[in-house]
Design an enzyme around this catalytic site. Sequence first.
Site, mmCIF file in Angstrom:
data_model
loop_
_atom_site.group_PDB
_atom_site.id
_atom_site.type_symbol
_atom_site.label_atom_id
_atom_site.label_comp_id
_atom_site.label_asym_id
_atom_site.label_seq_id
_atom_site.Cartn_x
_atom_site.Cartn_y
_atom_site.Cartn_z
ATOM 1 C CE LYS A 12 3.820 -11.767 -14.111
ATOM 2 N NZ LYS A 12 3.977 -10.832 -12.889
ATOM 3 C CG PHE A 60 11.282 -7.025 -7.609
ATOM 4 C CD1 PHE A 60 10.820 -7.240 -9.040
ATOM 5 C CD2 PHE A 60 10.982 -5.741 -7.519
ATOM 6 C CE1 PHE A 60 10.618 -6.462 -10.066
ATOM 7 C CE2 PHE A 60 10.901 -4.572 -8.557
ATOM 8 C CZ PHE A 60 10.767 -5.019 -9.882
ATOM 9 N NE ARG A 88 0.625 -2.357 -17.805
ATOM 10 C CZ ARG A 88 1.680 -2.685 -17.271
ATOM 11 N NH1 ARG A 88 2.620 -3.790 -17.549
ATOM 12 N NH2 ARG A 88 1.935 -2.173 -15.893
ATOM 13 C CB THR A 94 2.321 -3.641 -10.275
ATOM 14 O OG1 THR A 94 2.495 -2.969 -11.562
ATOM 15 C CG2 THR A 94 3.364 -4.693 -9.979
ATOM 16 N NE ARG A 105 -0.827 -7.549 -12.686
ATOM 17 C CZ ARG A 105 0.251 -6.858 -13.341
ATOM 18 N NH1 ARG A 105 0.361 -5.567 -13.223
ATOM 19 N NH2 ARG A 105 1.257 -7.238 -13.577
ATOM 20 C CG ASN A 115 1.603 -9.666 -10.640
ATOM 21 O OD1 ASN A 115 1.907 -10.376 -11.519
ATOM 22 N ND2 ASN A 115 2.176 -8.204 -10.676
ATOM 23 C CG HIS A 118 4.350 -9.847 -18.705
ATOM 24 N ND1 HIS A 118 5.191 -8.641 -17.993
ATOM 25 C CD2 HIS A 118 4.368 -9.466 -20.086
ATOM 26 C CE1 HIS A 118 5.724 -8.067 -19.062
ATOM 27 N NE2 HIS A 118 5.222 -8.517 -20.439
HETATM 28 N N1 UDP Z 1 7.309 -7.014 -8.903
HETATM 29 C C1 UDP Z 1 7.587 -7.598 -7.549
HETATM 30 N N2 UDP Z 1 7.881 -6.962 -6.376
HETATM 31 C C2 UDP Z 1 7.723 -5.371 -6.726
HETATM 32 C C3 UDP Z 1 7.556 -5.088 -7.848
HETATM 33 C C4 UDP Z 1 7.338 -5.902 -9.080
HETATM 34 O O1 UDP Z 1 7.612 -8.945 -7.533
HETATM 35 O O2 UDP Z 1 7.952 -4.629 -5.566
HETATM 36 C C5 UDP Z 1 7.055 -8.155 -9.892
HETATM 37 C C6 UDP Z 1 5.688 -8.201 -10.265
HETATM 38 O O3 UDP Z 1 5.467 -9.654 -10.489
HETATM 39 C C7 UDP Z 1 5.452 -7.454 -11.442
HETATM 40 C C8 UDP Z 1 6.751 -7.564 -12.150
HETATM 41 O O4 UDP Z 1 7.943 -7.873 -11.254
HETATM 42 O O5 UDP Z 1 4.292 -7.888 -12.334
HETATM 43 C C9 UDP Z 1 7.338 -6.664 -12.989
HETATM 44 O O6 UDP Z 1 7.206 -5.586 -12.514
HETATM 45 P P1 UDP Z 1 6.657 -4.179 -13.156
HETATM 46 O O7 UDP Z 1 6.886 -3.044 -12.442
HETATM 47 O O8 UDP Z 1 7.056 -4.031 -14.735
HETATM 48 O O9 UDP Z 1 5.040 -4.402 -13.164
HETATM 49 P P2 UDP Z 1 3.875 -4.870 -14.179
HETATM 50 O O10 UDP Z 1 4.273 -4.203 -15.535
HETATM 51 O O11 UDP Z 1 3.949 -6.220 -14.324
HETATM 52 O O12 UDP Z 1 2.714 -4.166 -13.607
HETATM 53 MG MG MG Z 2 6.228 -4.288 -16.629
#
Ligand code: UDP
Ligand code: MG
Length: 136
Positions: A12, A60, A88, A94, A105, A115, A118
């Site tokens: 990112k 968000f 993952r 996250t 992360r 973070n 992705h």
């Molecule tokens: N995100 C955010 N605020 C939140 C949750 C998620 O900004 O409260 C963003 C974060 O950058 C995350 C992305 O949205 O990586 C996608 O969310 P997801 O729950 O899919 O998390 P990931 O799969 O990336 O761990």
């Molecule tokens: Mg996700």
Amino acid sequence: MSNIEQTLSIIKPDAVERNLIEDIKKIFTENNLSIKESKKIHISKDEAADFYKVHQSKPFYNDLCLYLSSGPIVVMILEGKNAIKENRKLMGATDPKDAENNTIRKLYGISIDKNSVHGSDSLENAKKEIEFFFKS
Ligand code: UDP
Ligand code: MG
């Protein structure tokens, strides 16, 4: 039984900006995920909105799309045994403050929105996300 999969990874804007591309790639390759494709691109907000459309009902969503389109990113196809789950695991939770030690992360993430990476979360989404960036 071998279970060779492909998954989509994105470095990112916050991590590209801090010159972390090679450090993050090294974590993948040292953990049995090979980088089959890699390109640095800068997507529009509309493209980011399309990519993240599963999150369109989330509070968000708008900030997330603005953020992913705010600067260059690196999109990659990673391949290896159980690649989706392994990626993952290497990424960590996250929110960087909840991520385990030595995850990407934990090492590099700044906040839940910045973070650093992705990663696809299922076989179905990995196929769709690879298609989104590499087969159009
Ligand atoms: N995100 C955010 N605020 C939140 C949750 C998620 O900004 O409260 C963003 C974060 O950058 C995350 C992305 O949205 O990586 C996608 O969310 P997801 O729950 O899919 O998390 P990931 O799969 O990336 O761990
Ligand atoms: Mg996700």
